[in-house]
Design a protein around this motif. Structure first.
Motif, PDB file in Angstrom:
ATOM      1  N   UNK A 392       0.881  -1.236   0.135  1.00 43.20           N
ATOM      2  CA  UNK A 392      -0.153  -0.170   0.083  1.00 43.20           C
ATOM      3  C   UNK A 392       1.116   1.356  -0.154  1.00 43.20           C
ATOM      4  N   UNK A 393       2.364   0.866   0.895  1.00 43.36           N
ATOM      5  CA  UNK A 393       2.956   2.466   0.412  1.00 43.36           C
ATOM      6  C   UNK A 393       3.213   2.516  -0.935  1.00 43.36           C
ATOM      7  N   UNK A 394       3.229   2.049  -1.687  1.00 46.18           N
ATOM      8  CA  UNK A 394       3.249   2.460  -3.125  1.00 46.18           C
ATOM      9  C   UNK A 394       2.618   2.850  -3.833  1.00 46.18           C
ATOM     10  N   UNK A 395       1.353   2.272  -3.724  1.00 45.09           N
ATOM     11  CA  UNK A 395       0.102   3.091  -3.968  1.00 45.09           C
ATOM     12  C   UNK A 395      -0.807   4.377  -3.597  1.00 45.09           C
ATOM     13  N   UNK A 396       0.040   4.308  -2.580  1.00 41.75           N
ATOM     14  CA  UNK A 396      -0.242   5.457  -1.738  1.00 41.75           C
ATOM     15  C   UNK A 396       1.041   7.173  -2.485  1.00 41.75           C
ATOM     16  N   UNK A 397       1.699   6.289  -2.982  1.00 44.94           N
ATOM     17  CA  UNK A 397       2.869   6.901  -3.399  1.00 44.94           C
ATOM     18  C   UNK A 397       2.547   7.181  -4.890  1.00 44.94           C
ATOM     19  N   UNK A 398       1.498   6.448  -4.933  1.00 43.01           N
ATOM     20  CA  UNK A 398       1.438   6.606  -6.887  1.00 43.01           C
ATOM     21  C   UNK A 398      -0.141   8.211  -6.349  1.00 43.01           C
ATOM     22  N   UNK A 399      -0.757   7.816  -5.203  1.00 42.28           N
ATOM     23  CA  UNK A 399      -1.619   8.130  -5.217  1.00 42.28           C
ATOM     24  C   UNK A 399      -1.299   9.893  -4.995  1.00 42.28           C
ATOM     25  N   UNK A 400      -0.655  10.509  -4.302  1.00 42.10           N
ATOM     26  CA  UNK A 400       0.207  11.969  -3.840  1.00 42.10           C
ATOM     27  C   UNK A 400       0.614  11.975  -5.640  1.00 42.10           C
ATOM     28  N   UNK A 401       1.088  11.376  -5.926  1.00 44.26           N
ATOM     29  CA  UNK A 401       0.897  11.815  -7.424  1.00 44.26           C
ATOM     30  C   UNK A 401       0.512  12.346  -8.494  1.00 44.26           C
ATOM     31  N   UNK A 402      -0.570  11.207  -8.488  1.00 45.25           N
ATOM     32  CA  UNK A 402      -1.899  11.040  -9.308  1.00 45.25           C
ATOM     33  C   UNK A 402      -2.442  12.466  -9.207  1.00 45.25           C
ATOM     34  N   UNK A 403      -2.543  12.205  -8.388  1.00 42.91           N
ATOM     35  CA  UNK A 403      -3.689  12.664  -7.207  1.00 42.91           C
ATOM     36  C   UNK A 403      -4.288  14.150  -6.395  1.00 42.91           C
ATOM     37  N   UNK A 404      -3.298  14.403  -5.642  1.00 41.33           N
ATOM     38  CA  UNK A 404      -2.993  15.269  -4.140  1.00 41.33           C
ATOM     39  C   UNK A 404      -2.548  15.956  -4.655  1.00 41.33           C
ATOM     40  N   UNK A 405      -1.179  16.123  -5.646  1.00 45.89           N
ATOM     41  CA  UNK A 405      -0.688  17.833  -5.932  1.00 45.89           C
ATOM     42  C   UNK A 405      -1.692  18.859  -6.458  1.00 45.89           C
ATOM     43  N   UNK A 406      -1.897  19.821  -5.926  1.00 44.30           N
ATOM     44  CA  UNK A 406      -2.687  20.703  -6.465  1.00 44.30           C
ATOM     45  C   UNK A 406      -2.718  21.968  -5.908  1.00 44.30           C
ATOM     46  N   UNK A 407      -2.870  23.076  -6.440  1.00 46.01           N
ATOM     47  CA  UNK A 407      -2.409  24.519  -5.866  1.00 46.01           C
ATOM     48  C   UNK A 407      -3.033  24.915  -4.528  1.00 46.01           C
ATOM     49  N   UNK A 408      -3.662  24.319  -3.876  1.00 48.20           N
ATOM     50  CA  UNK A 408      -3.979  24.553  -2.864  1.00 48.20           C
ATOM     51  C   UNK A 408      -3.263  23.549  -2.163  1.00 48.20           C
ATOM     52  N   UNK A 409      -3.555  23.456  -0.909  1.00 44.89           N
ATOM     53  CA  UNK A 409      -3.081  22.557   0.253  1.00 44.89           C
ATOM     54  C   UNK A 409      -3.395  21.146   0.231  1.00 44.89           C
ATOM     55  N   UNK A 410      -2.281  20.024   0.341  1.00 47.61           N
ATOM     56  CA  UNK A 410      -3.203  18.789   1.309  1.00 47.61           C
ATOM     57  C   UNK A 410      -3.584  19.016   2.327  1.00 47.61           C
ATOM     58  N   UNK A 411      -4.508  17.742   2.948  1.00 49.86           N
ATOM     59  CA  UNK A 411      -4.911  18.395   4.830  1.00 49.86           C
ATOM     60  C   UNK A 411      -4.035  16.800   4.941  1.00 49.86           C
ATOM     61  N   UNK A 412      -3.303  16.360   5.911  1.00 50.00           N
ATOM     62  CA  UNK A 412      -4.194  15.074   6.648  1.00 50.00           C
ATOM     63  C   UNK A 412      -3.440  15.409   8.369  1.00 50.00           C
ATOM     64  N   UNK A 413      -4.044  14.628   9.157  1.00 46.93           N
ATOM     65  CA  UNK A 413      -3.508  14.794  10.541  1.00 46.93           C
ATOM     66  C   UNK A 413      -1.930  14.814  11.014  1.00 46.93           C
ATOM     67  N   UNK A 414      -2.205  15.572  11.816  1.00 47.49           N
ATOM     68  CA  UNK A 414      -0.254  15.706  12.674  1.00 47.49           C
ATOM     69  C   UNK A 414       0.328  15.002  13.201  1.00 47.49           C
ATOM     70  N   UNK A 415      -0.814  13.766  13.799  1.00 51.98           N
ATOM     71  CA  UNK A 415      -0.149  12.448  13.973  1.00 51.98           C
ATOM     72  C   UNK A 415      -1.198  11.091  13.503  1.00 51.98           C
ATOM     73  N   UNK A 416      -0.263  10.749  12.507  1.00 48.75           N
ATOM     74  CA  UNK A 416      -0.907  10.198  11.532  1.00 48.75           C
ATOM     75  C   UNK A 416       0.354   9.015  10.426  1.00 48.75           C
ATOM     76  N   UNK A 417      -0.030   8.593   9.973  1.00 46.07           N
ATOM     77  CA  UNK A 417       1.225   7.554   9.717  1.00 46.07           C
ATOM     78  C   UNK A 417       2.077   9.106   8.770  1.00 46.07           C
ATOM     79  N   UNK A 418       3.483   8.348   9.207  1.00 44.24           N
ATOM     80  CA  UNK A 418       4.686   9.552   9.037  1.00 44.24           C
ATOM     81  C   UNK A 418       5.447   9.220   7.472  1.00 44.24           C
TER      82      UNK A 418
END
Length: 657
Positions: A392-418
């Motif tokens: 799932x780490x590789x799947x997440x990496x592809x998701x970051x590259x394919x879906x999560x980079x936009x002009x406005x910031x990405x949000x995620x919890x401060x205490x979470x998966x590092x």
């Protein structure tokens, strides 16, 4: 070093963990070849003296000087462990009443206090000789000539003309205070000799050119000057411990650090040491690290610009993820990486065996059609709505590259998966960490703000607390024009999967893994479920990176595992039941345990610092995960093991508390 970066700290910590693990293994109870026996009390004293959680700076320098020249990382680890034995031998003896007469070291009783003076002397002697045992052992992957060179260099660094001689000068200085030149000599011998060896050792391990060895040695000597050590390797002056009595005397080496900077030899007053330094430090005439006669290899240290002029600019900015430790400790209870305590489905194992045949000469199915069909059938979606990857780490990496980079910031919890901030840095994504509330829960109201995308784990890690499906749906519905990724690595242990929402929401991607509830962490298989447009984005990134992420055995094993419902329900049921029992056991002993829907619990004890408790458990061959982060530094993440493993954990806690 005033401008030390967290990246340096992470790499230093990683080196320390590796050395600690190796030393713990090497100092096990079983006698080695040509040993008659290992007396338990002496062995315990040695372990007390060397497994004490120090910074492990010297082994770190061995690893880095070796990497700089492309030498063996395994050899560097063993030589670093040997060097640490010599360093700790000196500390054990230095703490004795005849020397500094210290009762505490890093908040723990010194060896002569925890045992007795005679045992402390023997433990120090044994650590010194054990260092040369490690170097000469057949397991150290070096030639006889390299081993001999290392033995000679370390013996001279530790003995009459090095560390021991420096200690003698230190004792003599009590009667006659040395001048500046005398302080420099004292420091160069007592502390600097082992620093010098640590830098020089990499050249020996890598069988480097004589000039490279000479320059690394010279660099080590320069780094160990009184003017350099505080700025290079220290973050701040040590904080006095109110419960520790002051040392019997203040050593001249300590006074050397208090000299006015302008009175010290070495770099100019404007210098801040060599870490980090601009790339120009690799020029032949620059100060700092020596210019090597062959190009330096990229070191595993990230975030330090001096390591190689061949790096792309982004490399020096990365903050690599530090994976969970995989130690080799005898009779270990391993509760630190959230692996399944039970073996995989027998059907999965049989499928892996069947796949390990002559067809391994052929590439695997690049689209993993059979596996995707099985996943689709399990979750009631179409095959085109399933994506698979190498964990799932590789799947997440592809998701970051394919879906999560936009002009406005990405949000995620401060205490979470590092890994989330690691991926954000790698892909240049602006991100905002949204704090958990006072109960360590994700509050979806905190995500009602401008953003480009959202990712969060459910259940969260490392807290284990899950969100109800209704709240996940609210979060997704409130951001219809923003991709929302739900990371469900632990969903099968009590949470409600958001996969049921995929047909309704085109902005939702759900990511899961075979590593936890399917017990296939060693095969590295993960998957995502989402509507076709999101899956196509992942496929485009995958096929721009690696068209064959899953091998034949992985595809076969995962396909069989997803179909074996009987095994799945039985094993996750056992884990959930053990989690409930362990939670009760911990609470009976005064722990605060957060409500978990994962295969781990997150707990803290009011009378124990998290780091100290983790270290005490490790001394008893029980390892758990500690996170040195604000708000959670006193918590331990404890993987749910078998009933027997959890019983050993509780027994160890009873000894400690």
């Amino acid at each position: 070093m005033q401008d030390e970066t967290p990246l340096f700290q992470e790499r230093l910590k990683a080196a320390a963990l590796a050395v600690e693990s190796l030393l713990s293994t090497l100092l096990g109870p079983g006698a080695q070849a040509d040993e008659i026996a290992r007396p338990a009390r002496l062995l315990d004293a040695m372990r007390h003296g060397v497994l004490n959680g120090g910074k492990r700076l010297r082994p770190f320098l061995v690893a880095e000087s070796t990497a700089l020249l492309g030498g063996s990382a395994n050899a560097a680890l063993r030589i670093g462990a040997a060097l640490e034995c010599v360093h700790c031998y000196s500390l054990v003896h230095d703490d004795l009443p005849a020397m500094d007469d210290d009762d505490l070291r890093r908040g723990q009783p010194t060896v002569h206090i925890a045992f007795d003076e005679a045992t402390a002397i023997l433990a120090g002697d044994s650590l010194l000789t054990f260092a040369f045992d490690i170097i000469a052992a057949p397991e150290t992957p070096l030639s006889d000539g390299q081993k001999a060179a290392l033995v000679l260099a370390l013996a001279r660094a530790a003995g009459l003309g090095g560390m021991a001689g420096g200690q003698a000068l230190d004792l003599a200085a009590e009667k006659s205070a040395p001048d500046e030149a005398g302080i420099v000599t004292l420091q160069a011998m007592k502390t600097g000799a082992l620093i010098r060896f640590a830098c020089e050792a990499g050249a020996i391990i890598a069988d480097a050119e004589p000039d490279d060895r000479r320059r690394l040695r010279a660099f080590g000597e320069k780094s160990a000057l009184p003017s350099s050590l505080p700025t290079i390797f220290s973050t701040s002056p040590p904080t006095p411990r109110p419960w520790a009595r002051p040392p019997a005397r203040m050593r001249p080496a300590a006074r050397a650090r208090s000299l006015p900077f302008t009175a010290r030899p070495g770099p100019s007053a404007s210098s801040k040491g060599w870490w980090p330094r601009p790339r120009s430090c690799f020029s032949p005439t620059a100060p700092g690290p020596p210019f090597l006669s062959k190009p330096p290899a990229s070191s595993p240290i990230a975030g330090t610009e001096f390591m190689s002029k061949f790096w792309s600019p982004i490399v020096s900015t990365l903050k690599p993820y530090v994976p969970g430790e995989q130690p080799r400790i005898a009779n270990l209870v391993k509760l630190n990486t959230n692996e399944s305590p039970y073996g995989p489905s027998e059907q999965a194992l049989e499928a892996v065996r069947a796949a390990a045949g002559a067809d391994l000469r052929l590439y695997p199915d690049p689209v993993a059609l059979g596996l995707r069909e099985a996943i689709a059938a399990r979750y009631g979606v179409s095959t085109g709505e399933v994506f698979v990857g190498n964990g799932s780490d590789e799947v997440l990496a592809h998701a970051f590259a394919a879906l999560l980079k936009h002009d406005e910031p990405l949000l995620y919890p401060d205490i979470s998966y590092s890994f989330y901030p690691t991926y954000a840095g790698l892909f240049g994504i602006e991100a905002i960490e949204v704090p958990l509330n006072a109960a360590f829960r994700i509050d979806i109201a905190d995500y009602r703000r401008p953003c480009g995308a959202i990712i969060l784990p459910n259940p969260n890690a490392p807290t284990g607390i899950g969100l109800p499906l209704a709240e996940i749906e609210t979060l997704v519905a409130e951001h219809p024009d923003r991709p929302v990724v739900i990371d469900e690595a632990y969903i099968d242990f009590g949470g409600e999967s958001a996969t049921a929402l995929v047909p309704k929401y085109d902005n939702l991607l759900v990511v899961q893994t075979f590593s936890k509830s399917r017990a296939l962490a060693g095969l590295r298989v993960g998957f995502a479920i989402g509507q076709r447009a999101l899956i196509e984005a992942l496929e485009r990134v995958k096929d721009s990176f690696n068209s064959y992420p899953l091998g034949r055995a992985a595809q076969a094993g995962a396909t069989a595992a997803i179909k074996d419902d009987t095994w799945f329900e039985a094993t996750r049921g056992k884990i959930i039941a053990t989690r409930a029992r362990l939670t009760s056991e911990l609470e009976e002993r005064g722990f605060e345990v957060l409500p978990s829907q994962a295969n781990f619990v997150f707990a803290r004890h009011p009378a124990q610092a998290g780091q100290d408790l983790a270290a005490k458990l490790r001394e008893r061959a029980v390892i758990v995960r500690h996170f040195a982060k604000p708000r959670i530094s006193d918590f331990l993440r404890i993987t749910i093991g078998t009933d027997e493993e959890c019983a050993r954990l509780v027994a160890a806690l009873d000894e400690i508390l």
